[in-house]
Design an enzyme around this catalytic site. Structure first.
Site, mmCIF file in Angstrom:
data_model
loop_
_atom_site.group_PDB
_atom_site.id
_atom_site.type_symbol
_atom_site.label_atom_id
_atom_site.label_comp_id
_atom_site.label_asym_id
_atom_site.label_seq_id
_atom_site.Cartn_x
_atom_site.Cartn_y
_atom_site.Cartn_z
ATOM 1 N N LEU A 279 1.107 -1.262 -0.208
ATOM 2 C CA LEU A 279 0.151 -0.139 0.240
ATOM 3 C C LEU A 279 0.964 1.035 -0.111
ATOM 4 C CD1 LEU A 279 -2.583 -0.785 2.295
ATOM 5 C CD2 LEU A 279 -3.190 -0.353 -0.116
ATOM 6 N N ARG A 280 2.178 1.170 0.178
ATOM 7 C CA ARG A 280 3.193 2.149 0.215
ATOM 8 C C ARG A 280 3.032 3.253 -1.350
ATOM 9 N NH1 ARG A 280 8.783 0.465 1.942
ATOM 10 N NH2 ARG A 280 7.921 0.232 3.824
ATOM 11 N N GLY A 281 2.357 2.789 -1.960
ATOM 12 C CA GLY A 281 2.182 3.833 -3.418
ATOM 13 C C GLY A 281 1.286 3.941 -2.871
#
Length: 343
Positions: A279-281
């Protein structure tokens, strides 16, 4: 001070790199900037010029780690007046931009026993390293893809925790080390470790300018700067001041910027369409868009902000498909078009 660095507002071209650096300066939580590209394109010049353009930082007077004078923050580390229970004062200091040499030792990076004081005065005292110098500033690594693995491991740990922990030479030191990590390099000279690449919030591909007029303007400005740097800085003083004011206002307004569900859904659908891991994007895309909205003087993030910033946030996060020769930029553009139609 300013005469030693090229004025940030005098940089010609490099719009994506300049924007990425400004967003990271507005919100360091974005995670830093990676600039890969051709040699001699001014990557280092642009990166170093930003720190000199930013408003001064506030720090605890006399603290070797430059910790924030926030009363809610606990003791810093030995040597800081706060850790010794002394009354603290607020000091104003320029934003630091620390160069990390390729051959840096672990002791120089993290800090170690002050050998000179130990030998001359017989005192056992901790000497802070480059991570302490870079706290609340920028840590710049040229040729970041050539860093030794054990140095990369330290940077990964500190970037994740925001603290530098030193357990050696009889010391047990823990001090704040929050900085904007900026790396540059030439991909032809080696690949960047995936773990470190993923830690950079924004990534920019810097190319050689192909417009003759742009190249001529770059040459003229460089000649003028080298001939009389003081006069050159004076010519851009007003522009730098205005940009500094925008950054300051954006920092103040950042936490009040609103993001509605439509924007969150767009970010999630885009990253799913691109097959982005984790989910870093999405998280970085939202943070960068919030910083951009604040920089533009708006109170809310719009989908167009995500469209503009998606290449900076997602290009270096895409999985490589060995069966496809489609460049990452084209994949992002195609996914953006599909998501934008459904939005």
């Amino acid at each position: 001070m300013t005469s030693k660095s090229f004025p940030f507002t005098a940089i010609v071209g490099q719009a994506d790199l300049r924007l990425a650096l400004l967003l990271a300066a507005i919100d360091p939580r974005i995670g830093g900037v990676l600039a890969f590209g051709d040699r001699g394109t001014g990557k280092t010049t642009t990166i170093r010029s930003l720190a000199h353009m930013l408003p001064p930082d506030k720090a605890t007077f006399g603290c070797p780690y430059g910790c924030k004078p926030d009363s809610t923050v606990g003791p810093c580390a030995p040597g800081c007046p706060k850790s010794e229970g002394k009354k603290t004062k607020i000091a104003s200091r320029p934003v630091s931009c620390v160069d990390l040499p390729l051959g840096v030792s672990e002791d120089r990076l993290t800090g170690a026993l002050d050998i000179e004081k130990a030998m001359v005065e017989g005192k056992k005292e901790f000497q802070p390293g480059l991570l302490a110098d870079a706290n609340n500033g920028f840590l710049y690594v040229d040729e970041v893809n050539l860093l030794e693995d054990h140095i990369v491991d330290i940077l990964l740990d500190v970037a994740a925790s925001g603290e530098n922990i030193v357990e050696k030479d009889g010391f047990s030191i823990r001090h704040p080390a929050r900085f904007v990590l900026v790396g540059s390099g030439n991909p032809e000279e080696g690949e960047l470790r995936p773990q470190l690449q993923d830690r950079f919030g924004l990534a920019v591909n810097v190319t050689t300018p192909m417009d003759p007029r742009e190249r001529v303007e770059i040459l003229k400005r460089r000649e003028a700067f080298e001939a009389d740097s003081e006069a050159f800085h004076a010519a851009y003083k007003h522009k730098n001041s205005r940009l500094r004011g925008k950054v300051t206002r954006a920092r103040t307004a950042l936490d009040a910027i609103e993001v509605d569900d439509k924007v969150f859904h767009f970010a999630a659908e885009l990253c799913l369409a691109l097959g982005s891991d984790g989910l870093r994007g999405e998280l970085t895309l939202i943070k960068a868009s919030r910083a951009y909205a604040a920089f533009e003087g708006r109170k809310t993030v719009v989908v167009e902000d995500l469209v503009k910033l998606a290449p900076l946030v997602l290009t270096h996060r895409l999985r490589q498909d060995p069966l496809s020769d489609m460049p990452s930029s084209a994949r992002i553009e195609r996914a953006l078009d599909a998501c934008y139609e459904r939005a």
